[in-house]
Write a protein that holds these residues in place. Sequence first.
Motif, PDB file in Angstrom:
ATOM      1  N   ALA A  59       0.938  -1.215   0.084  1.00  0.00           N
ATOM      2  CA  ALA A  59      -0.154   0.048  -0.123  1.00  0.00           C
ATOM      3  C   ALA A  59       1.033   1.114  -0.020  1.00  0.00           C
ATOM      4  CB  ALA A  59      -0.821  -0.013   1.243  1.00  0.00           C
ATOM      5  N   ILE A  60       0.744   2.186  -0.982  1.00  0.00           N
ATOM      6  CA  ILE A  60       1.426   3.391  -0.955  1.00  0.00           C
ATOM      7  C   ILE A  60       0.857   4.410  -0.073  1.00  0.00           C
ATOM      8  CG2 ILE A  60       1.981   5.266  -2.405  1.00  0.00           C
ATOM      9  CD1 ILE A  60       2.675   3.311  -4.583  1.00  0.00           C
ATOM     10  N   VAL A  61       1.579   5.025   0.784  1.00  0.00           N
ATOM     11  CA  VAL A  61       0.935   5.909   1.767  1.00  0.00           C
ATOM     12  C   VAL A  61       1.390   7.265   1.532  1.00  0.00           C
ATOM     13  CG1 VAL A  61       0.382   6.257   4.235  1.00  0.00           C
ATOM     14  CG2 VAL A  61       0.615   4.136   3.505  1.00  0.00           C
ATOM     15  N   ILE A  62       0.792   8.325   1.100  1.00  0.00           N
ATOM     16  CA  ILE A  62       1.209   9.674   1.147  1.00  0.00           C
ATOM     17  C   ILE A  62       1.534  10.257   2.618  1.00  0.00           C
ATOM     18  CG2 ILE A  62       0.646  12.048   0.298  1.00  0.00           C
ATOM     19  CD1 ILE A  62      -0.745  10.814  -2.163  1.00  0.00           C
ATOM     20  N   ARG A  63       2.699  10.563   2.729  1.00  0.00           N
ATOM     21  CA  ARG A  63       3.329  10.992   4.131  1.00  0.00           C
ATOM     22  C   ARG A  63       3.772  12.415   4.237  1.00  0.00           C
ATOM     23  NH1 ARG A  63       7.279   6.753   6.939  1.00  0.00           N
ATOM     24  NH2 ARG A  63       8.584   7.789   5.479  1.00  0.00           N
ATOM     25  N   GLY A  64       2.798  13.428   4.353  1.00  0.00           N
ATOM     26  CA  GLY A  64       3.006  14.638   4.491  1.00  0.00           C
ATOM     27  C   GLY A  64       2.606  15.604   5.625  1.00  0.00           C
ATOM     28  N   GLY A  65       2.775  14.668   6.617  1.00  0.00           N
ATOM     29  CA  GLY A  65       2.353  15.436   7.881  1.00  0.00           C
ATOM     30  C   GLY A  65       2.078  14.377   8.734  1.00  0.00           C
ATOM     31  N   LYS A  66       1.520  14.624  10.256  1.00  0.00           N
ATOM     32  CA  LYS A  66       1.029  13.773  11.305  1.00  0.00           C
ATOM     33  C   LYS A  66       0.061  12.773  10.760  1.00  0.00           C
ATOM     34  CE  LYS A  66       2.081  13.064  15.662  1.00  0.00           C
ATOM     35  NZ  LYS A  66       3.142  12.856  16.210  1.00  0.00           N
ATOM     36  N   PHE A  67      -0.856  12.996  10.213  1.00  0.00           N
ATOM     37  CA  PHE A  67      -1.804  11.975   9.904  1.00  0.00           C
ATOM     38  C   PHE A  67      -1.422  10.998   8.724  1.00  0.00           C
ATOM     39  CE2 PHE A  67      -3.934  15.244  12.166  1.00  0.00           C
ATOM     40  CZ  PHE A  67      -4.113  14.784  13.319  1.00  0.00           C
ATOM     41  N   GLY A  68      -0.585  11.466   7.929  1.00  0.00           N
ATOM     42  CA  GLY A  68       0.031  10.819   6.713  1.00  0.00           C
ATOM     43  C   GLY A  68       0.664   9.556   7.740  1.00  0.00           C
ATOM     44  N   GLU A  69       1.590  10.236   8.531  1.00  0.00           N
ATOM     45  CA  GLU A  69       2.483   9.346   9.261  1.00  0.00           C
ATOM     46  C   GLU A  69       1.538   8.129  10.183  1.00  0.00           C
ATOM     47  OE1 GLU A  69       4.687  11.530  11.912  1.00  0.00           O
ATOM     48  OE2 GLU A  69       6.232  11.799  10.329  1.00  0.00           O
ATOM     49  N   SER A 116      -7.565  16.316   3.380  1.00  0.00           N
ATOM     50  CA  SER A 116      -6.992  17.454   3.837  1.00  0.00           C
ATOM     51  C   SER A 116      -5.973  17.151   5.136  1.00  0.00           C
ATOM     52  CB  SER A 116      -8.285  18.129   4.564  1.00  0.00           C
ATOM     53  OG  SER A 116      -7.720  19.388   5.436  1.00  0.00           O
ATOM     54  N   GLU A 117      -4.756  17.407   4.817  1.00  0.00           N
ATOM     55  CA  GLU A 117      -3.721  16.897   6.083  1.00  0.00           C
ATOM     56  C   GLU A 117      -3.859  18.127   7.204  1.00  0.00           C
ATOM     57  OE1 GLU A 117      -1.552  15.716   8.529  1.00  0.00           O
ATOM     58  OE2 GLU A 117      -1.010  14.240   7.224  1.00  0.00           O
ATOM     59  N   THR A 118      -4.644  17.878   8.293  1.00  0.00           N
ATOM     60  CA  THR A 118      -4.860  18.881   9.209  1.00  0.00           C
ATOM     61  C   THR A 118      -3.492  19.252   9.962  1.00  0.00           C
ATOM     62  OG1 THR A 118      -6.539  17.399   9.570  1.00  0.00           O
ATOM     63  CG2 THR A 118      -6.552  19.238  10.824  1.00  0.00           C
ATOM     64  N   SER A 119      -2.370  18.573  10.141  1.00  0.00           N
ATOM     65  CA  SER A 119      -1.142  18.855  10.760  1.00  0.00           C
ATOM     66  C   SER A 119      -0.517  20.101  10.116  1.00  0.00           C
ATOM     67  CB  SER A 119      -0.404  17.642  11.195  1.00  0.00           C
ATOM     68  OG  SER A 119       0.333  17.191  10.002  1.00  0.00           O
ATOM     69  N   THR A 120      -0.778  20.322   8.912  1.00  0.00           N
ATOM     70  CA  THR A 120      -0.022  21.156   8.000  1.00  0.00           C
ATOM     71  C   THR A 120      -0.815  22.105   7.552  1.00  0.00           C
ATOM     72  OG1 THR A 120       0.027  19.582   6.093  1.00  0.00           O
ATOM     73  CG2 THR A 120       2.014  19.339   7.397  1.00  0.00           C
TER      74      THR A 120
END
Length: 359
Positions: A59-69, A116-120
């Motif tokens: 599974a590819i996970v887009i990781r651009g902030g806390k919630f992607g992590e 929507s990546e809330t952390s950023t």
Amino acid sequence: MSVDAVYHRGPLFKEVFGECWENLRWLFQTENAVLTLAGSGTAGLEAACASFIQPQEKAIVIRGGKFGERWFKICQSLGIRAIPLDVPWGQAAQPAQLDALLQLHPDTRAVLWQASETSTGVVHPTQELVQVVRARGDILTLVDGITAVGVYDLPQDALDIDVLVCGSQKALMLPPGLAFVSASERAWRAGERGGCPRYYFSLQREREQQTAKLQQTAFTPAISLIFGLRESLRMLREEGLAPLFARHDQLARAARAGGQAMGLSLFAQKPSHATTALSLPANVDGNALGKRLREGYGVTLGGGQDQLKGKIVRIGHVGYFGPFDIITAISALEMGLCDLGYSVTLGQGVGAAQAVLRS
Ligand SMILES: Cc1ncc(COP(=O)(O)O)c(C=O)c1O
């Protein structure tokens, strides 16, 4: 929500749950079942992975902030082979990069990201990302819509999103404690292969129970929250989708204008309608600012997490927010920044926000 916690297998609960069932489908803009779980938003994310992806699958996970992590860690904990697509915090995912990674991993079974990546405070380009995935075959798209559903137009069926997750404490204006997951036929078919070991968060079991016919949850539901949900969905329906999205858009534009007018810059390259992240000047300690606003003025703003700790401030405008919440936040921010020695002309940010809110 303060009504008696009625028997959850009785007729009254069924009636309340049935109304929520229909209105959730309206909110998600889908013909799918939208399942309700007792748990915070993260429960919905975990249930989605466990119910539709197999251990050892990629599974590819887009990781651009806390919630992607977070989604990356959930996959790892379930034994799913998570492949990160790292995006610098503050930037939006680039569809071309996803395409290149999919080419490198043609056996990918799912792609996961935050609408929507809330952390950023960033919005990822969901429509374009789905298109890239679709062009590469039978791969699931799992979208965390926790600060997107009911915030901006994200029609699940029209965009062909396989799994969309939301939580009660954002656009639905409720206390935390409910997660919502809606899945496409493609996702249910993928789930027939078994998914990951799970018990409580089996969406297949919930689907059987929650269908229009039974209108029951598999286990004891969060009854009070569901009574609240009925009311908040009624409020949203009264407002209507287009005005709901327009309200969030206007509040977000006001928050951005206010922040920028006091000399702060937007942290997010593509800013979210749910929260406005503003970069703080190097000589302002974000932790001290947060404390000053809370203790001095009774105003709570979000701060930065992890690598962003002390470096950004986030103004929330998702859910039960109106113009004067933004005016209050901007005004308090100006005062707090002044108190910490940052040179700002009082009223400048407020004036800019007012100009947006009047229009
Ligand atoms: C985009 C996003 N994903 C996941 C979560 C986690 O949700 P919860 O804290 O309800 O488990 C949040 C919470 O703010 C969020 O904003």
